[in-house]
Write a protein that holds these residues in place. Structure first.
Motif, PDB file in Angstrom:
ATOM      1  N   THR A   1       5.229   6.684 -29.232  1.00 27.36           N
ATOM      2  CA  THR A   1       4.616   5.751 -29.793  1.00 27.36           C
ATOM      3  C   THR A   1       3.390   5.935 -30.626  1.00 27.36           C
ATOM      4  OG1 THR A   1       4.758   3.252 -29.701  1.00 27.36           O
ATOM      5  CG2 THR A   1       3.508   3.792 -27.930  1.00 27.36           C
ATOM      6  N   LEU A   2       3.103   4.951 -31.963  1.00 26.95           N
ATOM      7  CA  LEU A   2       2.092   5.619 -32.609  1.00 26.95           C
ATOM      8  C   LEU A   2       1.909   3.834 -33.335  1.00 26.95           C
ATOM      9  CD1 LEU A   2       0.663   7.492 -33.456  1.00 26.95           C
ATOM     10  CD2 LEU A   2       1.683   8.157 -35.257  1.00 26.95           C
ATOM     11  N   PRO A   3       1.072   3.421 -33.044  1.00 26.83           N
ATOM     12  CA  PRO A   3       1.157   2.288 -33.321  1.00 26.83           C
ATOM     13  C   PRO A   3      -0.600   2.344 -34.552  1.00 26.83           C
ATOM     14  CG  PRO A   3       0.221   2.064 -31.205  1.00 26.83           C
ATOM     15  CD  PRO A   3       1.133   3.244 -31.396  1.00 26.83           C
ATOM     16  N   MET A   4      -0.399   1.770 -36.122  1.00 30.36           N
ATOM     17  CA  MET A   4      -1.033   1.614 -36.752  1.00 30.36           C
ATOM     18  C   MET A   4      -1.159   0.738 -37.721  1.00 30.36           C
ATOM     19  SD  MET A   4      -0.452   5.832 -37.581  1.00 30.36           S
ATOM     20  CE  MET A   4      -1.942   6.489 -38.049  1.00 30.36           C
ATOM     21  N   ARG A   5      -2.731   0.575 -38.336  1.00 28.79           N
ATOM     22  CA  ARG A   5      -2.672  -0.598 -39.386  1.00 28.79           C
ATOM     23  C   ARG A   5      -2.353  -0.224 -40.725  1.00 28.79           C
ATOM     24  NH1 ARG A   5      -4.551  -5.462 -37.321  1.00 28.79           N
ATOM     25  NH2 ARG A   5      -4.784  -4.253 -36.109  1.00 28.79           N
ATOM     26  N   LEU A   6      -1.788  -1.298 -40.952  1.00 34.69           N
ATOM     27  CA  LEU A   6      -1.404  -0.792 -43.190  1.00 34.69           C
ATOM     28  C   LEU A   6      -2.623  -1.378 -43.409  1.00 34.69           C
ATOM     29  CD1 LEU A   6       2.160  -1.740 -43.002  1.00 34.69           C
ATOM     30  CD2 LEU A   6       1.847   0.614 -42.607  1.00 34.69           C
ATOM     31  N   HIS A   7      -3.170  -0.544 -44.869  1.00 32.23           N
ATOM     32  CA  HIS A   7      -4.316  -0.991 -45.222  1.00 32.23           C
ATOM     33  C   HIS A   7      -3.923  -0.304 -47.151  1.00 32.23           C
ATOM     34  CE1 HIS A   7      -7.240  -2.446 -42.485  1.00 32.23           C
ATOM     35  NE2 HIS A   7      -7.030  -1.739 -41.539  1.00 32.23           N
ATOM     36  N   ARG A   8      -3.678  -1.705 -47.824  1.00 34.09           N
ATOM     37  CA  ARG A   8      -2.883  -1.283 -49.156  1.00 34.09           C
ATOM     38  C   ARG A   8      -4.158  -0.246 -49.687  1.00 34.09           C
ATOM     39  NH1 ARG A   8       1.129  -2.586 -51.564  1.00 34.09           N
ATOM     40  NH2 ARG A   8       1.075  -5.185 -50.119  1.00 34.09           N
ATOM     41  N   ARG A   9      -3.995   0.800 -50.128  1.00 32.83           N
ATOM     42  CA  ARG A   9      -5.030   1.475 -50.848  1.00 32.83           C
ATOM     43  C   ARG A   9      -5.794   0.903 -52.240  1.00 32.83           C
ATOM     44  NH1 ARG A   9      -4.004   7.442 -52.721  1.00 32.83           N
ATOM     45  NH2 ARG A   9      -6.455   6.666 -52.600  1.00 32.83           N
ATOM     46  N   THR A  10      -6.539   1.032 -52.076  1.00 28.92           N
ATOM     47  CA  THR A  10      -7.881   0.104 -53.428  1.00 28.92           C
ATOM     48  C   THR A  10      -8.513   1.037 -54.079  1.00 28.92           C
ATOM     49  OG1 THR A  10      -9.094  -0.469 -51.866  1.00 28.92           O
ATOM     50  CG2 THR A  10      -7.744  -2.358 -52.360  1.00 28.92           C
TER      51      THR A  10
ATOM     52  N   ALA B   1      10.756   3.900 -51.413  1.00 30.39           N
ATOM     53  CA  ALA B   1      10.732   2.702 -51.932  1.00 30.39           C
ATOM     54  C   ALA B   1      10.898   1.498 -51.356  1.00 30.39           C
ATOM     55  CB  ALA B   1      10.785   2.466 -53.079  1.00 30.39           C
ATOM     56  N   ALA B   2      12.396   1.104 -50.666  1.00 38.38           N
ATOM     57  CA  ALA B   2      12.902  -0.179 -49.684  1.00 38.38           C
ATOM     58  C   ALA B   2      11.059  -0.242 -48.254  1.00 38.38           C
ATOM     59  CB  ALA B   2      13.574   0.181 -49.055  1.00 38.38           C
ATOM     60  N   VAL B   3      11.226   0.606 -47.563  1.00 38.10           N
ATOM     61  CA  VAL B   3      10.509   1.130 -46.258  1.00 38.10           C
ATOM     62  C   VAL B   3       8.981   0.543 -47.055  1.00 38.10           C
ATOM     63  CG1 VAL B   3       9.273   2.276 -44.602  1.00 38.10           C
ATOM     64  CG2 VAL B   3      11.615   2.341 -44.937  1.00 38.10           C
ATOM     65  N   LEU B   4       8.595   1.436 -48.048  1.00 38.62           N
ATOM     66  CA  LEU B   4       7.164   1.140 -48.000  1.00 38.62           C
ATOM     67  C   LEU B   4       6.504  -0.404 -48.687  1.00 38.62           C
ATOM     68  CD1 LEU B   4       5.765   4.300 -50.039  1.00 38.62           C
ATOM     69  CD2 LEU B   4       5.636   3.477 -47.485  1.00 38.62           C
ATOM     70  N   ASP B   5       7.670  -1.117 -49.487  1.00 39.21           N
ATOM     71  CA  ASP B   5       7.836  -2.007 -50.329  1.00 39.21           C
ATOM     72  C   ASP B   5       7.887  -3.043 -49.407  1.00 39.21           C
ATOM     73  OD1 ASP B   5       8.067  -1.589 -52.795  1.00 39.21           O
ATOM     74  OD2 ASP B   5       9.550  -1.157 -52.711  1.00 39.21           O
ATOM     75  N   GLY B   6       8.485  -3.140 -48.471  1.00 35.43           N
ATOM     76  CA  GLY B   6       7.917  -4.030 -47.202  1.00 35.43           C
ATOM     77  C   GLY B   6       6.752  -3.874 -46.112  1.00 35.43           C
ATOM     78  N   TRP B   7       6.266  -3.068 -45.820  1.00 34.73           N
ATOM     79  CA  TRP B   7       5.363  -3.033 -45.150  1.00 34.73           C
ATOM     80  C   TRP B   7       4.422  -4.368 -46.167  1.00 34.73           C
ATOM     81  CZ3 TRP B   7       3.171   2.693 -44.664  1.00 34.73           C
ATOM     82  CH2 TRP B   7       4.846   3.518 -43.550  1.00 34.73           C
ATOM     83  N   GLN B   8       3.035  -5.204 -45.195  1.00 35.44           N
ATOM     84  CA  GLN B   8       2.583  -5.786 -45.624  1.00 35.44           C
ATOM     85  C   GLN B   8       0.777  -5.416 -44.933  1.00 35.44           C
ATOM     86  OE1 GLN B   8       3.413  -9.760 -44.493  1.00 35.44           O
ATOM     87  NE2 GLN B   8       5.537  -9.205 -44.118  1.00 35.44           N
ATOM     88  N   ASP B   9       0.217  -5.373 -45.125  1.00 33.23           N
ATOM     89  CA  ASP B   9      -1.663  -5.317 -45.903  1.00 33.23           C
ATOM     90  C   ASP B   9      -1.253  -6.260 -44.465  1.00 33.23           C
ATOM     91  OD1 ASP B   9      -3.838  -3.776 -46.409  1.00 33.23           O
ATOM     92  OD2 ASP B   9      -4.660  -5.593 -47.965  1.00 33.23           O
TER      93      ASP B   9
END
Length: 476
Positions: A454-463, A142-150
């Motif tokens: 390395t594995l760069p990925m873009r974060l998208h908050r799910r809707t 939860a701590a890691v996921l809470d730190g992610w930004q859309d």
């Protein structure tokens, strides 16, 4: 470039295996260079080289410079090697170098020490213990996921390592890891794992005055100091006895003896390394494979929506996360973190009808045996449903062919711990985030643990609507 449905980093180079029989054949690998043998292939493109060996036989002789080694390419032979750890032991110069770096822990020690250590460490990984660790896993996830930004781009390799390192330290010591310590640990382990693979192939490498050797020595010193610091902090702080280190401190052998101070240090070092690096690699590969398989990703998200509804997964959710579990197992089949594991023949013996002289290196590769086309339909393809259980309880994966956690008396004690952590993390990510790969090649790093460079990925908050993934290619 591989097709969009092909999830193997080296699938374009992976041969079809013609051996569909009960017997076993021994052969020599072609292409050895003068003096160097097969070292150039093992250094430059190890997965492609190893993946091609089954076309020649079930036990294939390779040349490591002037040394002779054997690669086991069939699960029956791999299990035979693992079952006879008195003959195929973790001894000799190669394993001595590993122990000098990592310590004489359960994952590195020879048969005699393993027979004493395993019963002492095993209680720390009972199911009731793993269940008690699950809330700590959930907190760190939860701590890691809470730190992610859309909209942000993250390196999934680093993110998953930070997560699994935090879980390893919390479950071992009942306290967290500050950002500075986590960064030191990550950087040190990265240099160490790359250097240890090179030293396994080139035993005289560490004698040369190279910058890489200085970096390796410094990383090893940082790694050992960090482990000692964590143990000391645990002892000063005290715990309620529910963590792994408390279980190790309480462990006794048949004669009532506790682990020595050195044994304790070595077990902790190996547990942190194994718990952090192997599980983080599995999660990184799973996210990569899912990004290239839209249908499987949609099924994962649907299951997470049904079971979790946006929250972080708990122990009680694991049994309901059936597809997530299948995704994790299929990832471990295709891209096992422990991809090449050597043993040394301590006496003259025979394997696959071939005489194996004492002192020979005999290695088995889960990466190789998991991809045999005579054992697995579409062996190079990401198909989690091959793990779906039928009415008889069986899957499409042949019994005894899955070796991601080893076999026999040296089978990984942390299997239940690792699977629980990976399922909790992957489902929790799927419940909240869509990860879209940034266009580019994904390469496997040739080191002790199979992991993307390395594995760069873009974060998208799910809707509720999946993001579109650009085409990406893979290459080892």
């Amino acid at each position: 470039m591989t097709s969009s449905g092909d999830t193997s980093p080296v699938a374009a180079h992976h041969p079809q295996c013609p051996h569909d029989r009960a017997g076993a054949l021994a052969a020599r690998a072609p292409g050895a260079w003068p003096l160097l043998g097969h070292l150039p292939q093992l250094c430059a493109r190890p997965l492609s080289f190893l993946g091609g060996l089954p076309r020649y036989g079930d036990l294939v002789e390779v040349r490591l410079g002037r040394r002779r080694g054997f690669v086991v390419c069939r699960p029956e032979l791999a299990r035979q090697v693992l079952a006879d750890d008195r003959t195929f032991d973790r001894v000799g110069p190669l394993h001595e170098r590993v122990r000098a770096a990592m310590g004489n822990g359960l994952a590195t020690c020879a048969h005699a020490d393993h027979a004493r250590q395993r019963p002492m460490v095993q209680p720390a990984f009972r199911q009731d213990r793993v269940r008690a660790y699950a809330p700590l896993m959930r907190q760190e996830i939860a701590a890691v996921l809470d730190g992610w930004q859309d909209g942000h781009v993250v390196d999934v390799v680093d993110e998953m390592f930070s997560l699994t390192t935090a879980v390893a330290v919390r479950t071992l010591f009942s306290h967290g890891l500050d950002a500075t310590s986590a960064r030191v640990l990550r950087d040190s382990l990265d240099v160490f794992l790359r250097g240890s693979y090179a030293r396994a192939l080139l035993p005289n490498l560490d004698r040369l005055p190279l910058p890489a050797n200085r970096r390796y020595a410094a990383a090893l010193a940082h790694w050992r100091a960090e482990v000692s610091r964590i143990i000391d902090r645990h002892r000063r702080a005290g715990t309620d006895g529910s963590d792994l280190l408390s279980a190790l401190l309480a462990a006794r052998d048949e004669e009532g003896r506790a682990l020595t101070e050195q044994e304790l240090h070595d077990q902790v070092a190996v547990l942190v390394l194994a718990g952090a690096e192997t599980t983080s690699a599995t999660l990184a590969w799973a996210l990569h494979l899912l990004a290239r398989a839209p249908d499987e990703r949609a099924r994962l998200h649907a299951e997470a929506d049904t079971v979790l509804a946006g929250r972080t997964a708990t122990w009680d959710d694991v049994q309901r996360l059936e597809h997530t579990t299948r995704v994790v197992r299929e990832t471990l089949r295709l891209l096992p973190p422990a991809w090449l594991l050597p043993r040394t023949a301590v006496r003259d013996t025979e394997l696959a009808g071939r005489r194996i002289p004492a002192g020979s290196i005999v290695a088995y590769s889960p990466y190789v045996v998991h991809r045999r086309s005579d054992l697995h339909q579409d062996a190079d393809r990401f198909r989690p449903d091959r793990w779906r259980r039928g009415a008889d309880g069986a899957t499409q994966v042949p019994r005894g062919s899955f070796l991601a956690f080893g076999s026999g008396s040296t089978r990984c004690l942390g299997e239940g711990f690792a699977l629980t952590e990976a399922v909790l993390a992957l489902a929790s990510i799927a419940a909240r985030w869509e990860l879209v790969p940034v266009k580019g090649k994904v390469r496997a790093a040739p080191r002790s643990v199979l992991c993307p460079r390395t594995l760069p990925m873009r974060l998208h908050r799910r809707t509720g609507r999946p993001a579109q993934s650009p085409a990406s290619t893979s290459e080892a």
